[in-house]
Design a protein around this motif. Structure first.
Motif, short mmCIF file in Angstrom:
data_model
loop_
_atom_site.label_atom_id
_atom_site.label_comp_id
_atom_site.label_asym_id
_atom_site.label_seq_id
_atom_site.Cartn_x
_atom_site.Cartn_y
_atom_site.Cartn_z
N ALA A 45 0.83 -1.20 0.00
CA ALA A 45 0.00 0.00 0.00
C ALA A 45 0.86 1.25 0.00
CB ALA A 45 -0.92 0.01 1.21
N ARG A 46 0.30 2.32 -0.53
CA ARG A 46 0.95 3.62 -0.49
C ARG A 46 1.11 4.06 0.97
NH1 ARG A 46 3.21 6.48 -4.47
NH2 ARG A 46 2.16 8.41 -3.83
N ARG A 52 -3.29 5.64 7.33
CA ARG A 52 -4.71 5.67 7.69
C ARG A 52 -5.15 4.34 8.29
NH1 ARG A 52 -8.30 9.84 4.27
NH2 ARG A 52 -9.20 9.88 6.36
N ALA A 53 -4.55 3.26 7.82
CA ALA A 53 -4.85 1.95 8.41
C ALA A 53 -4.31 1.88 9.83
CB ALA A 53 -4.26 0.85 7.54
N ALA A 54 -3.09 2.38 10.04
CA ALA A 54 -2.49 2.36 11.37
C ALA A 54 -3.28 3.21 12.35
CB ALA A 54 -1.04 2.86 11.29
N ALA A 55 -3.93 4.26 11.84
CA ALA A 55 -4.74 5.14 12.68
C ALA A 55 -6.12 4.56 12.95
CB ALA A 55 -4.87 6.51 12.03
N GLY A 56 -6.42 3.40 12.37
CA GLY A 56 -7.71 2.76 12.60
C GLY A 56 -8.83 3.32 11.75
N GLU A 57 -8.48 4.09 10.71
CA GLU A 57 -9.51 4.71 9.87
C GLU A 57 -10.05 3.75 8.82
OE1 GLU A 57 -8.16 8.46 8.31
OE2 GLU A 57 -7.02 8.89 10.13
#
Length: 213
Positions: A45-46, A52-57
């Protein structure tokens, strides 16, 4: 091509994006901006998507797409750099009666992402039915340069005043006339706003009918 223009409420709805590269990044951001519940499937992934994934979004499944991944989804975006994969995603979506966009492949799209001009709650969407995204982008830039920056704030005040009017007046031609008049006037949030005073004066002439006891 005849397209049906529509604005969807997808807040909380499960939407899936297959791919997380250059083609997918903007689509993911658009879905998240509409508060969709986004799942991304891609082996890589970019950096922005990873953040954004790490931030739970969003949920990122770090693997390749496999048939069956679309189960339970509301909207599908196929955005890998492999047309064969994208078309396989489209076929599964069609079998499951799901709307799918295979990025940059118009024959395999049930819908298109338009070019959008935004001012608060105001959105102006432009589509060329996939014929020329570059033209849609040029028109977006032209409209964006001409549309006042504060029109979103004005729309918020107008929306608040409209809610006041619908509470004060019955649904009839008189109320419809007033709402069209207000849409052409300056509106502000102050109690002494001339448009608000006009609305209240008009309500005295167009009250709700008295209920019979």
């Amino acid at each position: 091509m005849d397209l049906f223009p529509i604005f969807l409420k997808i807040a909380g709805r499960p939407c899936i994006v297959i791919g997380a590269g250059n083609l997918a990044e903007a689509k993911i951001d658009s879905l998240l901006a509409a508060h969709a519940k986004v799942t991304v499937i891609a082996p890589e992934a970019r950096p922005h998507v990873v953040e954004r994934a790490a931030a739970g979004e969003l949920e990122w499944l770090r693997r390749d797409y496999v048939e069956g991944d679309l189960l339970g989804q509301f909207l599908v975006v196929a955005a890998t750099d492999n047309p064969v994969v994208n078309r396989a995603v489209f076929r599964e979506a069609t079998e499951k009666n799901l709307l799918c966009n295979a990025v940059d492949d118009p024959p395999f799209c049930d819908f298109y992402f338009p070019s959008v001009v935004r001012r608060g709650d105001l959105q102006i969407a432009i589509s060329t039915a996939g014929a020329s995204p570059a033209l849609a982008q040029r028109l977006r830039k032209e409209i964006n340069s001409q549309l006042p920056l504060d029109v979103g704030d004005w729309l918020t005040d107008l929306g608040n005043l409209r809610r006041e009017v619908t509470q004060m007046e019955p649904l009839n031609e008189e109320r419809k006339w007033l709402l069209h008049q207000l849409a052409q006037r300056e509106v502000c949030g102050y109690e002494a706003c001339p448009s608000r005073l006009l609305a209240r004066e008009h309500a005295l002439k167009n009250p709700f009918p008295e209920k019979k006891s």
